[in-house]
Write an enzyme that holds these catalytic residues in place. Structure first.
Site, PDB file in Angstrom:
ATOM      1  N   CYS A   1     -55.142   7.210  20.860  1.00 43.82           N
ATOM      2  CA  CYS A   1     -56.364   7.956  21.107  1.00 43.82           C
ATOM      3  C   CYS A   1     -57.110   7.291  22.262  1.00 43.82           C
ATOM      4  O   CYS A   1     -57.113   6.081  22.403  1.00 43.82           O
ATOM      5  CB  CYS A   1     -57.312   8.020  19.917  1.00 43.82           C
ATOM      6  SG  CYS A   1     -56.600   8.793  18.477  1.00 43.82           S
TER       7      CYS A   1
ATOM      8  N   ARG B   1     -52.527   7.640  25.969  1.00 39.46           N
ATOM      9  CA  ARG B   1     -52.832   7.049  24.660  1.00 39.46           C
ATOM     10  C   ARG B   1     -52.614   8.034  23.510  1.00 39.46           C
ATOM     11  O   ARG B   1     -52.712   7.667  22.344  1.00 39.46           O
ATOM     12  CB  ARG B   1     -54.288   6.575  24.635  1.00 39.46           C
ATOM     13  CG  ARG B   1     -54.634   5.628  25.747  1.00 39.46           C
ATOM     14  CD  ARG B   1     -56.087   5.245  25.689  1.00 39.46           C
ATOM     15  NE  ARG B   1     -56.351   4.462  24.521  1.00 39.46           N
ATOM     16  CZ  ARG B   1     -56.200   3.155  24.434  1.00 39.46           C
ATOM     17  NH1 ARG B   1     -55.787   2.482  25.481  1.00 39.46           N
ATOM     18  NH2 ARG B   1     -56.464   2.510  23.328  1.00 39.46           N
TER      19      ARG B   1
ATOM     20  N   TRP C   1     -54.223  10.986  19.168  1.00 34.55           N
ATOM     21  CA  TRP C   1     -52.880  10.777  18.601  1.00 34.55           C
ATOM     22  C   TRP C   1     -53.116  10.731  17.099  1.00 34.55           C
ATOM     23  O   TRP C   1     -53.651   9.761  16.571  1.00 34.55           O
ATOM     24  CB  TRP C   1     -52.284   9.471  19.117  1.00 34.55           C
ATOM     25  CG  TRP C   1     -50.846   9.287  18.756  1.00 34.55           C
ATOM     26  CD1 TRP C   1     -49.760   9.738  19.464  1.00 34.55           C
ATOM     27  CD2 TRP C   1     -50.316   8.595  17.618  1.00 34.55           C
ATOM     28  NE1 TRP C   1     -48.605   9.371  18.826  1.00 34.55           N
ATOM     29  CE2 TRP C   1     -48.896   8.679  17.686  1.00 34.55           C
ATOM     30  CE3 TRP C   1     -50.882   7.919  16.537  1.00 34.55           C
ATOM     31  CZ2 TRP C   1     -48.066   8.106  16.738  1.00 34.55           C
ATOM     32  CZ3 TRP C   1     -50.046   7.355  15.585  1.00 34.55           C
ATOM     33  CH2 TRP C   1     -48.659   7.450  15.694  1.00 34.55           C
TER      34      TRP C   1
ATOM     35  N   ASN D   1     -61.252   5.778  18.173  1.00 32.40           N
ATOM     36  CA  ASN D   1     -59.873   5.315  18.310  1.00 32.40           C
ATOM     37  C   ASN D   1     -59.672   4.202  17.292  1.00 32.40           C
ATOM     38  O   ASN D   1     -60.404   3.220  17.324  1.00 32.40           O
ATOM     39  CB  ASN D   1     -59.653   4.804  19.751  1.00 32.40           C
ATOM     40  CG  ASN D   1     -58.403   3.927  19.877  1.00 32.40           C
ATOM     41  OD1 ASN D   1     -58.406   2.972  20.628  1.00 32.40           O
ATOM     42  ND2 ASN D   1     -57.365   4.236  19.163  1.00 32.40           N
ATOM     43  N   GLY D   2     -58.694   4.380  16.402  1.00 31.89           N
ATOM     44  CA  GLY D   2     -58.434   3.347  15.404  1.00 31.89           C
ATOM     45  C   GLY D   2     -58.170   3.981  14.054  1.00 31.89           C
ATOM     46  O   GLY D   2     -57.995   5.204  13.945  1.00 31.89           O
TER      47      GLY D   2
ATOM     48  N   GLU E   1     -32.360  -1.186  25.507  1.00 35.05           N
ATOM     49  CA  GLU E   1     -33.407  -0.595  26.329  1.00 35.05           C
ATOM     50  C   GLU E   1     -32.950   0.752  26.909  1.00 35.05           C
ATOM     51  O   GLU E   1     -33.712   1.715  26.927  1.00 35.05           O
ATOM     52  CB  GLU E   1     -33.806  -1.567  27.460  1.00 35.05           C
ATOM     53  CG  GLU E   1     -34.782  -1.026  28.481  1.00 35.05           C
ATOM     54  CD  GLU E   1     -36.077  -0.477  27.891  1.00 35.05           C
ATOM     55  OE1 GLU E   1     -36.381  -0.736  26.713  1.00 35.05           O
ATOM     56  OE2 GLU E   1     -36.783   0.250  28.623  1.00 35.05           O
TER      57      GLU E   1
ATOM     58  N   LYS F   1     -34.757   4.417  26.294  1.00 32.14           N
ATOM     59  CA  LYS F   1     -35.235   5.325  27.347  1.00 32.14           C
ATOM     60  C   LYS F   1     -34.743   6.736  27.113  1.00 32.14           C
ATOM     61  O   LYS F   1     -35.494   7.698  27.174  1.00 32.14           O
ATOM     62  CB  LYS F   1     -34.733   4.878  28.730  1.00 32.14           C
ATOM     63  CG  LYS F   1     -35.432   3.765  29.443  1.00 32.14           C
ATOM     64  CD  LYS F   1     -36.867   3.969  29.739  1.00 32.14           C
ATOM     65  CE  LYS F   1     -37.779   3.552  28.702  1.00 32.14           C
ATOM     66  NZ  LYS F   1     -38.216   2.539  28.058  1.00 32.14           N
TER      67      LYS F   1
ATOM     68  N   GLU G   1     -36.272   8.490  23.906  1.00 34.56           N
ATOM     69  CA  GLU G   1     -37.712   8.792  23.844  1.00 34.56           C
ATOM     70  C   GLU G   1     -38.122   9.956  24.730  1.00 34.56           C
ATOM     71  O   GLU G   1     -39.089  10.634  24.426  1.00 34.56           O
ATOM     72  CB  GLU G   1     -38.578   7.541  24.072  1.00 34.56           C
ATOM     73  CG  GLU G   1     -38.534   6.916  25.426  1.00 34.56           C
ATOM     74  CD  GLU G   1     -39.319   5.600  25.497  1.00 34.56           C
ATOM     75  OE1 GLU G   1     -40.248   5.382  24.707  1.00 34.56           O
ATOM     76  OE2 GLU G   1     -38.992   4.788  26.377  1.00 34.56           O
TER      77      GLU G   1
ATOM     78  N   HIS H   1     -17.188  -1.166  12.942  1.00 40.21           N
ATOM     79  CA  HIS H   1     -17.521  -1.502  11.553  1.00 40.21           C
ATOM     80  C   HIS H   1     -18.388  -0.425  10.911  1.00 40.21           C
ATOM     81  O   HIS H   1     -19.243  -0.719  10.086  1.00 40.21           O
ATOM     82  CB  HIS H   1     -18.209  -2.869  11.492  1.00 40.21           C
ATOM     83  CG  HIS H   1     -17.311  -3.973  11.966  1.00 40.21           C
ATOM     84  ND1 HIS H   1     -16.189  -4.364  11.281  1.00 40.21           N
ATOM     85  CD2 HIS H   1     -17.339  -4.719  13.094  1.00 40.21           C
ATOM     86  CE1 HIS H   1     -15.578  -5.317  11.956  1.00 40.21           C
ATOM     87  NE2 HIS H   1     -16.252  -5.551  13.070  1.00 40.21           N
TER      88      HIS H   1
ATOM     89  N   LYS I   1     -48.550   5.621  24.802  1.00 38.97           N
ATOM     90  CA  LYS I   1     -48.187   4.428  25.567  1.00 38.97           C
ATOM     91  C   LYS I   1     -48.811   3.167  24.994  1.00 38.97           C
ATOM     92  O   LYS I   1     -48.226   2.096  25.037  1.00 38.97           O
ATOM     93  CB  LYS I   1     -48.611   4.604  27.021  1.00 38.97           C
ATOM     94  CG  LYS I   1     -48.075   3.487  27.884  1.00 38.97           C
ATOM     95  CD  LYS I   1     -47.895   3.900  29.297  1.00 38.97           C
ATOM     96  CE  LYS I   1     -47.166   2.847  30.087  1.00 38.97           C
ATOM     97  NZ  LYS I   1     -45.727   2.779  29.764  1.00 38.97           N
TER      98      LYS I   1
HETATM   99  C1  G6P Z   1     -45.211   2.098  22.863  1.00 41.07           C
HETATM  100  C2  G6P Z   1     -44.796   2.579  24.228  1.00 41.07           C
HETATM  101  C3  G6P Z   1     -43.608   1.756  24.727  1.00 41.07           C
HETATM  102  C4  G6P Z   1     -43.945   0.285  24.684  1.00 41.07           C
HETATM  103  C5  G6P Z   1     -44.422  -0.170  23.305  1.00 41.07           C
HETATM  104  C6  G6P Z   1     -45.006  -1.573  23.337  1.00 41.07           C
HETATM  105  O1  G6P Z   1     -44.225   2.406  21.936  1.00 41.07           O
HETATM  106  O2  G6P Z   1     -44.451   3.949  24.208  1.00 41.07           O
HETATM  107  O3  G6P Z   1     -43.303   2.145  26.058  1.00 41.07           O
HETATM  108  O4  G6P Z   1     -42.810  -0.457  25.047  1.00 41.07           O
HETATM  109  O5  G6P Z   1     -45.471   0.695  22.856  1.00 41.07           O
HETATM  110  O6  G6P Z   1     -46.138  -1.570  24.150  1.00 41.07           O
HETATM  111  P1  G6P Z   1     -46.691  -2.824  24.936  1.00 41.07           P
HETATM  112  O7  G6P Z   1     -47.872  -2.304  25.702  1.00 41.07           O
HETATM  113  O8  G6P Z   1     -47.083  -3.842  23.902  1.00 41.07           O
HETATM  114  O9  G6P Z   1     -45.613  -3.337  25.816  1.00 41.07           O
END
Ligand code: G6P
Length: 594
Positions: free
Chosen positions: A2, A27, A75, A101-102, A471, A475, A478, A494, A589
């Site tokens: 948020c 956010r 969110w 937010n929270g 990683e 990507k 997501e 396995h 994010k």
């Molecule tokens: C969210 C974002 C990711 C990020 C993760 C950790 O899930 O979508 O892209 O890697 O948070 O965030 P940070 O800001 O702690 O790296």
């Protein structure tokens, strides 16, 4: 999660808030809303709905002048995304408007203990806050009523509050969730992130937990929960406006993938003097003094942390563990005698990391934050911090922050290594090699069109490539919603190999000479069961049929390179499916709730 923005001053509140909300949409973007004061006839208006800020802009009335307002991009945590659950939420009589937010952990208990008589319109925890403030305002000043409410709230909150009885004031307060105030000649902005203030404020003040601020257009007063004025420092806003715009690119993600060579060069420029690493000596000493490093992170940053462990152990010989923050917070492993905690976080705000930081600080342990946001909570609260200098990263899927985090981890590890490589030269080579991949992005686009036709996909690799696979698969899943997992290549047989059918896509990352043959044989195992394979390999270990070949670099740095084609694979897979690349569904994010 948020984003909140509030404004009071002499400028157009509506424009500042809507623009700020657009910048904070990373956010969360389930729903959006705004309350504005109409200065022409002294009335308040609320516009809110499910959907994006662009939709909010369409339903907002632009016909009157407004110099006070609060806005929100959501969110959802409590209550589905719909019009009623969107913020601002209001109090019983509609006197107070609140954006939040929270998460308020004890909102149900607060209803039972204080608000038995109230009727609630929404399913949100936020509405409870508005009702409490109103209830207390009958017997105390508004400032006292808000601080009294704060004293009852358990959980996290950043709040901006309007009292419709007094359009000359804006209130805000916070605990655990981030909140800054932006200060300019023409008014004061309150926002979840300084990005919302860029262009409207020259300076900003990051608020501490359990502080409350009372703002009129020209001045503000920061207080603690009992009303005592808290000293503060205004800091200059040095975010470049152009860095938060897409420019010629169709998506922020594409821009950010392309920026990686420049980011790496920026890091080299900042952290080297000739071939020597320039680092705060205290940080080097803290690493040297510890008998074990504990890397704590989430998401992409955790994947960077896995590479970090390889770098610390293989380059510098320091035992290192990597932990998922949300697990570590409530399940502390047996710790060594002199641990150093390294928090890796692009945003510097992730709530799970903050929970660990608070916990280990209370136990007297030392900490270092590696972050992209030097003003963030984790940067401020750790003993040390190092900036990754990636510039604002806007797309939800992290790209340039990942490679920048690895580069910084390499710099930290190098300082304590036997210096058997010339780090500056090796990192420069990575930057050039990244450019070579970026030049081939149209080829990767074509490859993806024919290749990723199924609902699932696997990435396989061994050693450091396995961490690269984690990683790369993150990507792809997501943003393209293709169900993708990264596997240690040898582990596939396995259990997971049972999922391989005719034409299941399997992507292998192969960059390490010593184990290349092993991964190749795992690749043959899936091929003979019908898998459609694609290989990302470094030149030194590639074979003629490999589809994507990247340059050879120092082996431990290969994840910075092999991830770039994987980022493009994810980008084009999402593009071909017509998805919202920068704002994938259900994600945010900056994850500021645990
Ligand atoms: C969210 C974002 C990711 C990020 C993760 C950790 O899930 O979508 O892209 O890697 O948070 O965030 P940070 O800001 O702690 O790296």
């Amino acid at each position: 999660m948020c984003g909140i923005v509030g404004y009071i001053g002499t400028e157009d509140a509506r424009g500042i808030i809507l623009n700020g909300l657009k910048r904070l949409e990373y956010r969360g973007y389930d729903s959006a809303g705004i309350t504005l004061f109409n200065g022409d006839d002294d009335t308040f208006h609320v516009y809110k709905d499910k959907g994006r800020v662009a939709h909010l802009e369409e339903i907002t009335d632009f016909s009157y002048r407004s110099v006070l307002g609060i806005g929100h991009t959501r969110w959802a945590t409590h209550g589905v995304p719909n019009q009623i659950n969107s913020h601002p939420q209001s109090s019983d009589s509609g006197r107070f408007f609140v954006v939040h937010n929270g998460v308020i952990d004890n909102y149900k208990e607060l209803i039972t203990s204080h608000l038995n008589e109230s009727v609630f319109a929404s399913d949100t925890d936020t509405e409870v806050i508005a009702h409490l403030i109103e209830k207390f305002s009958y017997r105390m000043s508004v400032s006292e009523a808000i601080r009294k409410t704060m004293s009852l709230l358990e959980g996290s909150y950043a709040l901006a509050i309007i009292d419709t009885y007094n359009p000359y004031k804006l209130y805000a307060c916070k605990n655990k969730s981030p909140l800054v105030i932006g200060v300019g000649d023409n008014g004061v902005v309150v926002a979840s992130d300084v990005m919302a203030c860029v262009g409207y404020s020259d300076k900003f003040v990051p608020l501490e937990d359990k502080t409350f601020v009372e703002i009129d257009g020209a001045t503000y007063r920061i207080m603690d929960i009992i009303g005592k004025v808290v000293p503060h420092v205004e800091k200059p806003i040095d975010v470049d406006y152009f860095n938060i715009e897409k420019g010629e690119y169709s998506h922020f993600m594409l821009k950010e993938i392309n920026e990686q060579p420049a980011v790496l060069r920026n890091i080299i420029g900042a952290y080297f003097d000739g071939d020597e690493v320039l680092l705060n000596g205290e940080i080097q000493q803290a690493i040297r003094d510890s008998d074990r490093l504990y890397i704590v992170a989430a998401g992409t940053s955790m994947n960077a942390g896995q590479i970090g462990r390889e770098l610390f152990e293989k380059m510098a010989g320091i035992p290192t563990e990597v932990h998922i923050a949300s697990e570590f917070a409530y399940n502390l492993p047996l710790l060594s005698k002199n641990p150093l905690f390294i928090f890796i976080s692009q945003s510097g705000e992730t709530a799970d990391l903050r929970a660990v930081l608070v916990n280990i600080k209370a136990k007297g342990y030392r900490s270092l934050t590696i972050t992209n946001v030097k003003t963030s909570t984790l940067a401020r609260e750790a003993d040390h911090f190092v900036e990754i200098l990636a510039g604002p990263e806007i797309a939800v899927a992290s790209t340039k922050a990942y490679t920048a985090q690895i580069a910084i981890l390499a710099i930290l590890a190098y300082g304590l290594s036997d210096k058997h490589i010339n780090l500056r030269k090796e990192l420069s080579k990575v930057a050039i090699s990244m450019e070579n991949i970026i030049d081939k992005r149209d080829y990767i686009d074509k490859l993806v069109k024919d290749y990723l036709t199924k609902r699932n996909c696997f990435y396989i690799g061994r050693g450091i490539d396995y961490y690269g696979c984690l990683e790369s698969s993150l990507k792809l899943k997501e943003i393209s919603y293709i169900q993708t997992e990264g596997f240690a290549a040898g582990e596939l047989k396995h259990g997971t190999i049972a999922l391989i059918e005719q034409d299941t896509p399997v992507i292998a990352i192969i960059s390490q000479r010593a184990i290349a043959k092993n991964t190749r044989s795992n690749l043959n195992e899936v091929k003979s069961r019908g898998a459609k394979t694609l290989v990302i390999a470094t030149r030194g270990v590639h074979e003629p049929d490999d589809q994507i070949v990247v340059d050879d670099v120092y082996e431990l740095f290969s994840p910075m390179l092999t991830v770039v084609p994987a980022q493009f694979i994810a980008y084009y897979a999402a593009l071909h499916r017509g998805y919202d690349i920068d704002k994938p569904r259900n994600l945010a994010k900056s994850v500021t709730v645990e």
